[in-house]
Structures are given as structure tokens and as C-alpha cells.
Scaffold this motif. Structure first.
Motif, PDB file in Angstrom:
ATOM      1  N   MET A 267       0.828  -1.205   0.000  1.00  0.00           N
ATOM      2  CA  MET A 267       0.000   0.000   0.000  1.00  0.00           C
ATOM      3  C   MET A 267       0.867   1.263   0.000  1.00  0.00           C
ATOM      4  SD  MET A 267      -3.229  -0.614  -0.215  1.00  0.00           S
ATOM      5  CE  MET A 267      -3.928   0.933   0.398  1.00  0.00           C
ATOM      6  N   ARG A 268       1.961   1.248   0.752  1.00  0.00           N
ATOM      7  CA  ARG A 268       2.841   2.415   0.772  1.00  0.00           C
ATOM      8  C   ARG A 268       3.487   2.623  -0.598  1.00  0.00           C
ATOM      9  NH1 ARG A 268       5.941   1.541   6.588  1.00  0.00           N
ATOM     10  NH2 ARG A 268       4.344   2.525   7.908  1.00  0.00           N
ATOM     11  N   ALA A 269       3.888   1.510  -1.227  1.00  0.00           N
ATOM     12  CA  ALA A 269       4.486   1.627  -2.550  1.00  0.00           C
ATOM     13  C   ALA A 269       3.486   2.217  -3.544  1.00  0.00           C
ATOM     14  CB  ALA A 269       4.961   0.253  -3.032  1.00  0.00           C
ATOM     15  N   LEU A 270       2.233   1.773  -3.469  1.00  0.00           N
ATOM     16  CA  LEU A 270       1.198   2.328  -4.344  1.00  0.00           C
ATOM     17  C   LEU A 270       1.019   3.819  -4.091  1.00  0.00           C
ATOM     18  CD1 LEU A 270      -1.912  -0.047  -4.651  1.00  0.00           C
ATOM     19  CD2 LEU A 270      -0.454   0.849  -6.478  1.00  0.00           C
ATOM     20  N   ASP A 271       0.971   4.189  -2.831  1.00  0.00           N
ATOM     21  CA  ASP A 271       0.699   5.577  -2.482  1.00  0.00           C
ATOM     22  C   ASP A 271       1.789   6.519  -2.994  1.00  0.00           C
ATOM     23  OD1 ASP A 271      -1.298   7.140  -0.817  1.00  0.00           O
ATOM     24  OD2 ASP A 271       0.594   7.857   0.047  1.00  0.00           O
ATOM     25  N   THR A 272       3.023   6.026  -3.067  1.00  0.00           N
ATOM     26  CA  THR A 272       4.127   6.896  -3.508  1.00  0.00           C
ATOM     27  C   THR A 272       4.141   7.108  -5.012  1.00  0.00           C
ATOM     28  OG1 THR A 272       5.642   5.007  -3.677  1.00  0.00           O
ATOM     29  CG2 THR A 272       5.575   6.184  -1.571  1.00  0.00           C
ATOM     30  N   VAL A 273       3.527   6.202  -5.800  1.00  0.00           N
ATOM     31  CA  VAL A 273       3.630   6.312  -7.257  1.00  0.00           C
ATOM     32  C   VAL A 273       2.360   6.849  -7.911  1.00  0.00           C
ATOM     33  CG1 VAL A 273       5.331   4.461  -7.377  1.00  0.00           C
ATOM     34  CG2 VAL A 273       2.919   3.909  -7.670  1.00  0.00           C
ATOM     35  N   VAL A 274       1.245   6.873  -7.190  1.00  0.00           N
ATOM     36  CA  VAL A 274      -0.025   7.242  -7.820  1.00  0.00           C
ATOM     37  C   VAL A 274      -0.040   8.725  -8.190  1.00  0.00           C
ATOM     38  CG1 VAL A 274      -2.492   7.585  -7.392  1.00  0.00           C
ATOM     39  CG2 VAL A 274      -1.408   5.407  -6.813  1.00  0.00           C
ATOM     40  N   THR A 275      -0.364   8.970  -9.455  1.00  0.00           N
ATOM     41  CA  THR A 275      -0.658  10.315  -9.967  1.00  0.00           C
ATOM     42  C   THR A 275      -1.876  10.168 -10.870  1.00  0.00           C
ATOM     43  OG1 THR A 275       0.706  10.071 -11.956  1.00  0.00           O
ATOM     44  CG2 THR A 275       1.801  10.919  -9.969  1.00  0.00           C
ATOM     45  N   PRO A 276      -2.578  11.251 -11.183  1.00  0.00           N
ATOM     46  CA  PRO A 276      -3.724  11.131 -12.095  1.00  0.00           C
ATOM     47  C   PRO A 276      -3.365  10.455 -13.414  1.00  0.00           C
ATOM     48  CG  PRO A 276      -3.730  13.272 -11.036  1.00  0.00           C
ATOM     49  CD  PRO A 276      -2.451  12.621 -10.631  1.00  0.00           C
ATOM     50  N   ALA A 277      -2.180  10.754 -13.952  1.00  0.00           N
ATOM     51  CA  ALA A 277      -1.788  10.141 -15.223  1.00  0.00           C
ATOM     52  C   ALA A 277      -1.551   8.635 -15.071  1.00  0.00           C
ATOM     53  CB  ALA A 277      -0.533  10.812 -15.764  1.00  0.00           C
ATOM     54  N   HIS A 303      -4.918   6.837   5.729  1.00  0.00           N
ATOM     55  CA  HIS A 303      -3.932   7.878   5.467  1.00  0.00           C
ATOM     56  C   HIS A 303      -3.249   7.690   4.101  1.00  0.00           C
ATOM     57  CE1 HIS A 303      -1.887   4.443   7.246  1.00  0.00           C
ATOM     58  NE2 HIS A 303      -0.729   4.908   6.809  1.00  0.00           N
ATOM     59  N   LEU A 304      -3.400   6.501   3.505  1.00  0.00           N
ATOM     60  CA  LEU A 304      -2.825   6.253   2.180  1.00  0.00           C
ATOM     61  C   LEU A 304      -3.938   6.411   1.134  1.00  0.00           C
ATOM     62  CD1 LEU A 304      -0.608   3.131   3.048  1.00  0.00           C
ATOM     63  CD2 LEU A 304       0.068   5.542   2.991  1.00  0.00           C
ATOM     64  N   TRP A 305      -4.514   7.601   1.101  1.00  0.00           N
ATOM     65  CA  TRP A 305      -5.700   7.820   0.276  1.00  0.00           C
ATOM     66  C   TRP A 305      -5.391   7.773  -1.216  1.00  0.00           C
ATOM     67  CZ3 TRP A 305      -5.071  12.228  -2.649  1.00  0.00           C
ATOM     68  CH2 TRP A 305      -4.134  13.157  -2.192  1.00  0.00           C
ATOM     69  N   ARG A 306      -4.149   8.107  -1.620  1.00  0.00           N
ATOM     70  CA  ARG A 306      -3.827   8.019  -3.049  1.00  0.00           C
ATOM     71  C   ARG A 306      -3.843   6.565  -3.520  1.00  0.00           C
ATOM     72  NH1 ARG A 306      -0.507  12.397  -1.448  1.00  0.00           N
ATOM     73  NH2 ARG A 306       0.968  10.884  -0.605  1.00  0.00           N
ATOM     74  N   ALA A 307      -3.358   5.651  -2.683  1.00  0.00           N
ATOM     75  CA  ALA A 307      -3.388   4.233  -3.043  1.00  0.00           C
ATOM     76  C   ALA A 307      -4.815   3.734  -3.197  1.00  0.00           C
ATOM     77  CB  ALA A 307      -2.646   3.417  -1.981  1.00  0.00           C
ATOM     78  N   ALA A 308      -5.716   4.239  -2.361  1.00  0.00           N
ATOM     79  CA  ALA A 308      -7.126   3.821  -2.446  1.00  0.00           C
ATOM     80  C   ALA A 308      -7.749   4.189  -3.783  1.00  0.00           C
ATOM     81  CB  ALA A 308      -7.921   4.436  -1.304  1.00  0.00           C
ATOM     82  N   HIS A 309      -7.240   5.254  -4.427  1.00  0.00           N
ATOM     83  CA  HIS A 309      -7.783   5.655  -5.729  1.00  0.00           C
ATOM     84  C   HIS A 309      -7.613   4.562  -6.780  1.00  0.00           C
ATOM     85  CE1 HIS A 309      -7.349  10.241  -4.727  1.00  0.00           C
ATOM     86  NE2 HIS A 309      -8.312   9.641  -4.041  1.00  0.00           N
ATOM     87  N   VAL A 310      -6.565   3.764  -6.658  1.00  0.00           N
ATOM     88  CA  VAL A 310      -6.326   2.675  -7.609  1.00  0.00           C
ATOM     89  C   VAL A 310      -7.508   1.716  -7.613  1.00  0.00           C
ATOM     90  CG1 VAL A 310      -4.876   0.663  -8.101  1.00  0.00           C
ATOM     91  CG2 VAL A 310      -3.812   2.841  -7.455  1.00  0.00           C
TER      92      VAL A 310
END
Length: 705
Positions: A267-277, A303-310
Motif C-alpha cells: 500500500m505504501r508503494a502504491l501511495d508513492t507512485v499514484v498520480t492522475p496520469a 492515510h494512504l488515500w492516493r493508493a485507495a484511488h487505484v
């Protein structure tokens, strides 16, 4: 350690000795070393002078233990680790006419009351169920007694085994070579990389292939080190790898339950790489992302909300448009200039679409300008692939061939509009200049002429490692008078029937003729007999007398008639031998084997290579590495000859980028040097220290970054 040693011996043809202790009485190991050398010679291998000298200084018991392991690895490499019996005990002599064989078999069945009752059953006669059909009627010892010893000839294969360093250093070199490969690896090489990664701590500075990176990340995750990820798909590949699944994402993976630490790391790895593109990459593998979300429990990490977007994108709750969809939309609307502008941010993607862009653009010069700029940033493999593609655009061909990563191929007529020759020439010049700029300084080149026609390995996925294996499209000389194909298989759990066959065609790929279980022989070929059960293993052979061949195109193939696919059988491999006309010997003689490799893949018909007679009467092999889809069962050479002919013709007529091309660029770039590099089919014996050697198994190291 045994697995590592086998990998080094089989892949590098080096015996790792390193700091093995010297015997207390120097020279006592000489006799055992000579015995090992003699045993290796019987399977077509030999110890180099340096290896023999080193072995002779070891303890006798050390040489014997090492020799047993080396000989076992080499025998498996050449296919001599199993007993190759043949249905017809005197093969290739006394092979009966097909009709005579069936009449004789039926006559014997009718004389047996039990068999006769079975034959007399209502309905069609099942010839394959006759009592003596498809099963060995003699033992392997009987076969050996019926055949004379092979007479060694100067033309027999001798492959040199070199002295290696320590197991640690040899394993590390192999690991770095595979991990840093610029081309995708085969499934077997990925498995080897996983084994090596667990042993080798050092990593190459650059790991360009995503699948390789996933394997390395498995070890990094286990040792709590930072992960090498820069896209969301890198995380998905890692999750597949640690679940024992497919890191290529070609087949779905059943995810296991992850430990809390693993879930947190993913999950942390996902959160660090997620961007809209980068979210645009998710829909391509949405089902696998859904399954992974069920195992990672993203709601536990608010707290890893960017990873949740995936996972929201995967479930369709959040929209994410991929880069490719935007390019496709522009192209479908006829806005090629907009597509070129978009692709300017993705150099590799632009070059992969270069042909299409040229054919649809209002201004080809603008596309050329964009491609010239992209060439400075795209990978060397993409540059070489485009270079090969463009050199085939100048010559009309019968059809285009497409092959996927599993060796499955299909052909289609070439309906593309031609491209202006001046435009192609400019593009080729740009690519040649950029490829030359990236090539390493290899100093003085010494090149074996036989390696010049080996195709550059732009992908290794469809090529299973083995003895004498070359990339698809490679040409190699066939210097024997007798050509013999062989297949061996052993079923895992259910009755399995493979059929070795050979399709013979004229120069226009017509007028078919074949040798198989339905046609045991013709004017220049013999079939060893059909085996229908491989509980304890089964071998089939086809013998070709090349000087008498009336067809210039000979295509060996292995058909699955019934039972287990190639990748489910306990063991399955194909190869060929070359002999002199006066050599007899057993049906299988390891020292005459020129090529042997495992059969695998999802297809039901394997097409390993094709043999071609040139205008001078000499023969060459061209490597195919293809698998036809075939039918679920009852595949026969007669039923696939049209598909086989069209696919083989497309491969044969394609102009592949070969070692000759790279050597020409290297010689222009490095006319002289203070160091030496050999490029050869086999490493020369006992080279001085500091000389670099590239053999076919290491050609991927020549692909520029």
C-alpha cells in the motif's frame, strides 16, 4: 547450492571450482579428471586444458563428487538423462510400409481371441486400440543390442566446458546478466533469476525490464528493503510474484493472503507512485486490481488515500483515462498531428507507432522530426525493433506474421500503403546513428563467421533455454548428411500422446508431403513408430537423408494428439541430431545432438524450426519458436499444413536484424582498440584474462540501453 551450480554449468558452460581445496598429494586427482573428461566426451563435451589442470590438483574424492554433478547437468542439457527407446527396434532400418504395418498388426490381433473380440465390436474399427500398437514391444537393452556403437567422426559436436571461478562469483555474473537484460526473459530465465536473486545480494545499477524488476522486488520485500517501483503496475507485478503467480500479467493470479507487513509495504508503494496520469494504467488490469484489493484491505489505511484511488478506478467508482486511449481517440478522429504531439511525451510509444503515423500524417516530415527527437530517449530495444521493421517495408512479402510472448502466432495479408523510400532511408539513417552512438567500446573485435546470421534477441520470451538455442529468425548451417529429429515426453497424470511429424514443401510452399504416424516413410525419410502412452516416458524420431531429399523445405512439428499440454507434462523436449552417412549407432546419440530444448506454451502444435535448402544445395536451419493453437485433441500434420506453411513462409521471408548488423556498426565505431572482444557461437578455449566473450546466451548484453 546444487540448483545454483546446475544453472551455472548449463547456462554458462563453466564449472565453478573457485577455492575448492587442493589435495594433499598434488596430481592424485588427474586420473579421476581424465575419467570425467572421457565420460563428457561420450555426450559431446570436453574439459578445457585449464579445467583439466585445475581438476587434477584436487582430491580424488572431490573430483569424483564434482564430476557426478557436472555429468548429470550436462546429460540433462543434451537430453541424455533419459532412455530413448524406439517403437521399431531397427529404426531407421526396416521401417515397414504404412499399410503393411497396419495389416500385420490387425492380423496379429485377429489371432488373439481377446483382441479379436474387441476388434469385432460394432462401430468403426479403432486401430489405435490394437494390442501391440503404441507401446514398446522390446526393452531398452534389446534396442542397444540391435544397434552398433556409434563411430566418432570429426564432424561430431564437441562443446568445451571452461574453468569457472567460485560458485558465488559465477552465480553473481549470471544474475547480473539476467537482471540487467534489455530484453524480456523467458519463463525459465525468470525462474532462474528468482533462484539467483535469493543468493546474490548485489544488483545491477539498471533493471530495465519490468518483469525482472518484479522478481528483484520479491527479494527486497522479504528483506524489508526499499522497493523499485515507479508505476502502479510495478506493484501489481510484485503482488503476483509473491503469490506464486505470473509477473508478466499474461495469466490471472490467485492472490494469497498477505501478512500485515506485506500489505503495508504494498500500500505504501502504491501511495508513492499514484498520480492522475498513472491511474490510467489501472483499467487494463482492472479485474486483477479488484482481486488484489480484497487481499490488501485498503480501508485499513485511510492515510494512504492516493493508493485507495487505484481500487476505486478498478471498481469503476473513479474515472481515469489512459494515455493510450487519448492517442487512439486522436488517431480515430484523423488528428494525427495531435497524436504526434501527445506521443512526444512517450518516445518509445511514438516509435512503436511510427509506421502508422507516417501513413496517416498530412506532413510526414513532422513525424520524422518527432521520431528523430524521440530516438534519443527511447530504449535501444525499441530502436532496433523499429530498424528491423523498416528494413522489411521496402520488400513486398506474402504476409505479415505476429507472434505473442508465448510463441502463438498468426499471419495476415500485408494491406498497408507503401512508404516513400526517401522517407524510409532518412528514418533508417537516424536509427543507425543513434544505435551506433549507444554501442559500447568493445575494442578489437574477433567474430566467428557462423555467428553473423544469428538474429538479435529483441525478445527472449518464446525461447526456452537449452543446448544450441538461437533467437527466432536466426540462420545456422546444417553440415551433416543425416538429419534426425527427436521428441521425448513423460506424462504427469493422464495418458498423453504426442506425435512427431515432418511437413515437406516445394520452393513455393506447395505440393505438400509428410512423414508421421499416418505415413511411415517416403523416398528420403523414415519415422520411428507411434507411441501413445508415456507413463515411463516415450521417444519418437524422424530420420532425413538430406542428400536424397526431393523437397527443399522440411518443417518438423510436434502435435498433441491427446492428453496433457506441453507445459503440464512431467517432461517434454525436442531436438535434432546430425550424423555422417556412414554413422549408425543408437537412434539417440548425445554427441551428435546439435539442439535440444524443452517444449512449452499454450499451443497444441509446436514448430521449433525449419530446414531450408539453398541454391548451392547446402542446408540451413531457420529458427521459428512458434506454437499453433491447434485443436483440443487429434492434431495431425495433415490438418494444419496450410497454417503451418503460411506462418513458416512469413518467418522465412522476413529480414531479421542479425549480429552482422551490430558488428558492422561496432567496427565503424571502434576500428581499433587496446582490448579484445570475441563474438562466437561457442567461447574459444582457454582465453587470456580480460578478454570478453559474447555467445548466443549472452547476446542480450549487446543490446544497447
Amino acid at each position: 547450492m546444487a540448483d545454483l551450480e546446475n544453472l551455472v554449468i548449463a547456462r554458462r558452460l563453466r564449472v565453478p571450482i573457485g577455492d575448492t581445496l587442493v589435495g594433499s598429494n598434488p596430481g592424485r586427482g588427474e586420473v579421476a579428471a581424465r575419467q570425467l573428461d572421457a565420460a563428457l566426451l561420450s555426450v559431446g563435451f570436453k574439459c578445457s586444458a585449464a579445467l583439466l589442470e585445475r581438476l587434477s590438483k584436487l582430491r580424488v574424492e572431490t573430483v569424483i563428487d564434482l564430476g557426478v554433478r557436472v555429468l548429470a547437468a550436462i546429460r540433462e542439457l543434451v537430453g541424455d538423462h533419459v532412455q530413448h527407446n524406439a517403437y521399431f527396434i531397427n529404426f531407421p532400418r526396416n521401417v515397414p510400409d504404412t499399410i503393411e504395418f497396419w495389416v500385420d498388426l490387425l492380423s496379429k490381433a485377429l489371432l488373439d481371441p481377446v483382441a479379436a473380440a474387441r476388434v469385432a465390436q460394432p462401430g468403426p474399427l479403432n486401430l489405435l486400440a490394437l494390442p501391440e500398437y503404441g507401446r514398446y514391444q522390446h526393452t531398452y537393452a534389446d534396442l542397444l543390442a540391435a544397434h552398433a556403437e556409434l563411430i566418432p567422426l570429426a564432424g561430431d559436436r564437441i562443446t568445451m566446458l571452461e574453468l569457472g571461478g567460485s560458485l558465488k562469483s559465477e552465480a553473481r555474473e549470471l544474475f547480473v546478466s539476467l537482471a540487467g537484460s534489455e530484453v524480456p526473459l523467458s519463463a525459465e530465465d525468470l525462474a532462474a533469476l528468482r533462484t539467483l536473486a535469493a543468493f546474490c545480494a548485489d544488483e545491477p545499477e539498471r533493471i530495465p525490464v519490468r518483469e525482472n524488476r518484479a522478481v528483484i522486488n520479491e527479494m527486497r520485500l522479504a528483506s524489508h528493503r526499499p522497493l523499485l517501483v515507479d508505476t502502479v503496475t510495478d506493484v501489481l507485478r510484485l503482488a503476483c510474484g509473491i503469490s506464486g503467480g505470473d509477473v508478466t500479467l499474461d495469466t490471472p493470479t490467485r492472490f494469497r493472503s498477505f501478512r500485515r507487513a506485506e500489505r503495508r509495504a504494498l500500500m505504501r508503494a502504491l501511495d508513492t507512485v499514484v498520480t492522475p496520469a498513472k491511474l490510467g494504467d489501472v483499467p487494463r488490469h482492472s479485474e486483477q486490481w479488484k482481486r488484489l484489493g480484497e487481499r490488501l484491505h485498503p480501508h485499513d489505511y485511510p492515510h494512504l488515500w492516493r493508493a485507495a484511488h487505484v481500487f476505486e478506478v478498478a471498481r469503476g467508482e473513479r474515472k481515469a483515462r489512459s494515455f493510450d486511449s487519448r492517442v487512439e481517440a486522436a488517431l480515430s478522429d484523423g488528428r494525427t498531428d495531435d497524436a504526434v504531439e501527445l506521443l512526444g511525451n512517450a518516445p518509445g510509444a511514438l516509435l512503436r507507432r511510427f509506421d502508422h503515423l507516417l501513413r496517416t500524417a498530412t506532413s510526414p516530415s513532422a513525424v520524422l522530426d518527432a521520431a528523430e527527437k524521440a530516438a534519443t530517449s527511447a530504449s535501444g530495444r525499441v530502436l532496433l525493433s523499429l530498424r528491423e521493421h523498416l528494413q522489411n517495408r521496402l520488400t513486398p512479402v506474402a504476409g505479415r506474421v505476429f507472434a505473442n510472448r508465448r510463441g502463438r502466432a498468426w499471419t495476415t495479408p500485408d494491406t498497408r500503403a507503401p512508404i516513400n523510400e526517401d522517407t524510409l532511408s532518412r528514418a533508417v539513417a537516424v536509427l543507425d546513428e543513434e544505435i551506433t552512438r549507444r554501442l559500447p567500446d568493445l575494442g578489437k573485435l574477433i567474430v566467428d563467421p557462423e555467428v553473423l546470421d544469428v538474429a538479435l534477441p529483441l525478445s527472449g520470451k518464446a525461447v526456452a533455454p537449452g543446448l544450441g538455442m538461437l533467437p527466432r529468425g536466426s540462420l545456422s548451417a546444417v553440415d551433416g548428411e543425416l538429419l534426425r529429429f527427436f521428441v521425448y515426453w513423460r506424462q504427469a497424470s493422464r495418458r498423453t500422446d504426442y506425435d512427431l511429424s515432418a511437413l515437406m514443401l516445394d520452393a513455393s510452399y506447395g505440393d505438400p508431403e509428410h512423414v508421421s504416424w499416418t505415413s511411415y516413410r517416403n523416398a528420403f525419410a523414415e519415422y520411428s513408430g507411434d507411441l501413445t502412452d508415456a507413463t515411463n516416458g516415450a521417444s519418437e524420431f524422424i530420420n532425413i537423408r538430406l542428400a536424397q531429399a526431393t523437397k527443399p523445405i522440411i518443417i518438423p512439428q510436434v502435435n498433441i494428439f491427446s492428453g496433457e499440454p506441453f507445459d503440464e507434462a512431467a517432461e517434454a523436449f525436442f531436438g535434432f541430431m546430425l550424423r555422417g552417412a556412414e554413422q549408425e549407432g543408437r537412434p539417440f546419440e548425445p554427441r551428435t545432438v546439435r539442439m535440444k530444448s524443452d517444449l512449452r506454451g499454450s499451443g497444441r502444435v509446436a514448430l521449433p524450426l525449419v530446414f531450408l535448402r539453398g541454391g548451392d544445395g547446402g542446408w540451413q536451419a531457420k529458427w521459428l519458436h512458434l506454437y499453433l493453437q491447434g485443436h483440443v485433441s487429434f492434431n495431425r500434420v495433415e490438418g494444419n499444413r496450410v497454417t503451418t506453411a503460411s506462418q513458416v513462409r512469413a518467418i522465412v521471408e522476413r529480414d531479421y536484424l542479425r549480429v552482422r548488423y551490430l558488428v558492422g556498426l561496432l567496427e565503424r565505431k571502434n576500428p581499433a582498440g587496446d582490448h579484445t572482444t570475441h563474438i562466437a557461437l561457442q567461447a574459444p578455449a582457454d582465453l587470456p584474462d580480460g578478454v570478453k566473450v559474447y555467445t548466443p546466451s549472452a547476446l542480450h548484453e549487446l543490446i544497447p540501453a
